[in-house]
Motif scaffolding. Sequence first.
Motif, PDB file in Angstrom:
ATOM      1  N   LYS A 172       0.420   1.771  -8.659  1.00 60.79           N
ATOM      2  CA  LYS A 172      -0.677   0.824  -8.440  1.00 60.79           C
ATOM      3  C   LYS A 172      -1.426   0.501  -9.736  1.00 60.79           C
ATOM      4  N   CYS A 183      -3.015  -5.333  -4.256  1.00 62.52           N
ATOM      5  CA  CYS A 183      -2.400  -4.499  -3.223  1.00 62.52           C
ATOM      6  C   CYS A 183      -2.393  -5.278  -1.904  1.00 62.52           C
ATOM      7  N   CYS A 213      -6.287  -2.957  -8.163  1.00 61.66           N
ATOM      8  CA  CYS A 213      -5.460  -3.802  -7.288  1.00 61.66           C
ATOM      9  C   CYS A 213      -5.948  -3.732  -5.836  1.00 61.66           C
ATOM     10  N   ILE A 228       0.823  -1.209   0.000  1.00 62.51           N
ATOM     11  CA  ILE A 228       0.000   0.000   0.000  1.00 62.51           C
ATOM     12  C   ILE A 228       0.861   1.265   0.000  1.00 62.51           C
TER      13      ILE A 228
END
Length: 307
Positions: free
Chosen positions: A123, A129, A299, A116
């Motif tokens: 991203k 993620c 993600c 993150i």
Amino acid sequence: MIMYTTKTIQDEILRLKKENDICILAHAYQSQDIWEVADYVGDSYGLSQKAAAASQKTVLMCGVRFMAETVKILSPQKKVLLSHSQAGCPMAQQISVPQLEELKRRYPGYTVAVYINSTCALKTLCDVCVTSASAVKIIRKLDNPNILFIPDCNLGAWVTAQVPEKNIQLVNGGCPAHASITAEQVDKQRRLHPDAKLLVHPECLPEVTKTADYIGSTTGIMEYAKQSSSQAFIIGTENSIVQHLQFACPDKQFYPLSDTCICTNMKLTTLMDVYHCIQGTGGEEVTLPDDVMNRARRCIDAMLALG
């Protein structure tokens, strides 16, 4: 001349945030005086979820830029402010979009898992993620045995040890503050406080995490300390957590593992910065193109789908 104090500024922030319909988010590494005026305190992704559910139309992130970006991704209809325009994250800047594109060519067919703590632009090129709290669970659930984990190689190494059935490729990156903690510091603090539990963040070096009594996210570390029957703890994460735990558990003892584990970017934000943001005279509005937000969110949605 008016003499301002922490209390008078806090009172004015509390008044103005209601008047101006602003939700204040404070990352765990912010100072105690900022915590006390926040609507929500915690880790970056948890805060973005709180912001999405909040009724306020404006959100102030007292943290760093990638955190404000995540808030905007999850709440595109809201106005999102970053408390200090220069508050970045060294880890989030360690891999550029062209570098990731080259890594994907080098590892074709790999699922790209991104921490993150990364930019919105990065991203957009990733498959899933993860957070420090969810990384092991998410990686274990992925169908693909081949994983490219970016950007934190220390968190990645910890995940690799927990999920040996996966072929995880790491890159050289990570949090400079957590990576500065050494095994020698662990030995020193263990000698000084032999009865204390050692609680560390997985962004620390493997030689540090392997000696810990507990490894987890910042929120996880705080919850462990609060619920534990132990009375003394060595804290292996950003040093502001020592103070926060002292406030939360005045009957227990907390010691920093390292006196250098300080996030200077977090420390850029002061209580007066928060005051000026709430007044409308400070901070920076974070805006992102719709297509970038939509691609970056994929993600994050994949993470949610995996639990």
